[in-house]
Design a protein around this motif. Structure first.
Motif, short mmCIF file in Angstrom:
data_model
loop_
_atom_site.label_atom_id
_atom_site.label_comp_id
_atom_site.label_asym_id
_atom_site.label_seq_id
_atom_site.Cartn_x
_atom_site.Cartn_y
_atom_site.Cartn_z
N TYR A 198 0.84 -1.19 0.00
CA TYR A 198 0.00 0.00 0.00
C TYR A 198 0.88 1.25 0.00
N TYR A 231 0.34 5.28 1.27
CA TYR A 231 -0.48 6.27 1.96
C TYR A 231 0.24 7.62 1.92
N GLN A 254 0.33 11.12 4.40
CA GLN A 254 -0.06 11.61 5.71
C GLN A 254 0.00 13.13 5.72
N GLY A 264 -4.99 12.59 8.78
CA GLY A 264 -4.59 11.21 9.01
C GLY A 264 -3.83 10.64 7.82
N LEU A 265 -3.92 9.35 7.65
CA LEU A 265 -3.30 8.67 6.51
C LEU A 265 -4.39 8.32 5.51
N LEU A 312 -5.19 6.40 1.78
CA LEU A 312 -4.67 5.41 0.85
C LEU A 312 -4.63 5.97 -0.56
N PHE A 341 3.97 7.12 3.08
CA PHE A 341 4.30 5.86 3.75
C PHE A 341 3.90 4.68 2.86
N VAL A 364 -2.36 -7.62 9.22
CA VAL A 364 -1.67 -6.57 9.94
C VAL A 364 -0.76 -5.83 8.97
N GLN A 365 -0.90 -4.52 8.92
CA GLN A 365 -0.07 -3.73 8.03
C GLN A 365 1.19 -3.26 8.75
N PHE A 389 4.46 -0.70 8.37
CA PHE A 389 4.77 0.53 7.66
C PHE A 389 6.27 0.76 7.56
N GLY A 390 6.66 1.41 6.46
CA GLY A 390 8.02 1.86 6.32
C GLY A 390 8.25 3.16 7.06
N PRO A 391 9.47 3.70 7.00
CA PRO A 391 9.80 4.91 7.76
C PRO A 391 9.32 6.20 7.11
#
Lengths: 115, 115
Positions: B33, B35, B37, B42-43, B45, B90, B103-104, B106-108
């Motif tokens: 995915y 996203y 932010q 919020g985040l 998609l 993200f 469960v997702q 996330f990267g940094p």
């Protein structure tokens, strides 16, 4: 249209206090409700999640309360600590096997726990 | 590599330029995915991919494109950047656990500024 509404936008709590963040959703088809925690400069990470067949889930100091009839759920952080200072996001998703797990996020709450 | 990596960490881009944000995961997750932010929103998609070779549109896909040539990589391209695409991006991935939950992870993140 914001399908998941989160409040408050920011929250300041004293150390040892209870932090409460609320979310409301619109789509009654949602059946998976995770909370994510995000520290500055990092990506969100799953904190705790609930499905609507239970009204409460507790993991350590973190508790989700779920009210299906009101389409609301909340995160309670007991004995809040300065290390809990972060941004918290609620989210909602469709759980079933045919779904991709796409999450609809709330707007986020920035929590500051004062020593 | 452990988890999800994103590159670059940050970028300042002139409006009208083309930009590709890179995302690589080593968890062999099927779904990925993107996203964005933004404060107070919020985040949201942008695009997602259920599995290699397939992609789908999220809440805010306009101005962005993705490809999924293999399991590990999911680049996001801005064909002609505009200032409203200034955001933190993200990448996330997920796979189904034995309990059926996606469960997702996330990267940094990539902080992008379009001037």
């Amino acid at each position: 249209q914001q399908q998941v509404k989160q409040s408050p936008q920011s929250l300041i709590v004293q150390k040892g206090g209870i932090s409460i963040i609320n979310c409301a959703y619109e789509n009654t088809a949602f059946d998976y409700f995770p909370w994510y925690q995000q520290f500055p400069g990092k990506g969100p990470a799953l904190l705790i999640a609930i499905r609507p067949d239970v009204s409460e889930k507790k993991e350590g100091r973190f508790t989700i309360s779920f009210n299906k009839s009101a389409k609301q759920f909340s995160l309670h952080i007991m004995d809040s600590q300065p290390g809990d200072s972060a941004t918290y996001f609620c989210a909602a998703s469709l759980y079933g096997s045919g779904n991709t797990g796409k999450l609809i996020f709330g707007q986020g709450t920035t929590l500051q726990v004062k020593p | 590599i452990a988890g999800i990596t994103q590159a670059p960490t940050s970028q300042i881009l002139a409006a009208g330029r083309r930009m590709t944000l890179r995302c690589t995961q080593d968890m062999r997750h099927n779904a990925m995915y993107w996203y964005r932010q933004d404060l107070g929103l919020g985040l949201r998609l942008i695009h997602y991919s259920n599995t290699a070779g397939t992609t789908g549109k999220g809440e805010v896909p306009d101005g962005y494109s993705v490809s999924r040539a293999n399991t590990d990589d999911f680049p996001l391209t801005l064909a002609s950047a505009v200032p409203s695409q200034t955001s933190v991006y993200f990448c996330a991935s997920s796979d189904r656990t034995s309990g059926g939950v996606r469960v997702q992870f996330f990267g940094p993140g990539t902080r992008l500024t379009v001037l």
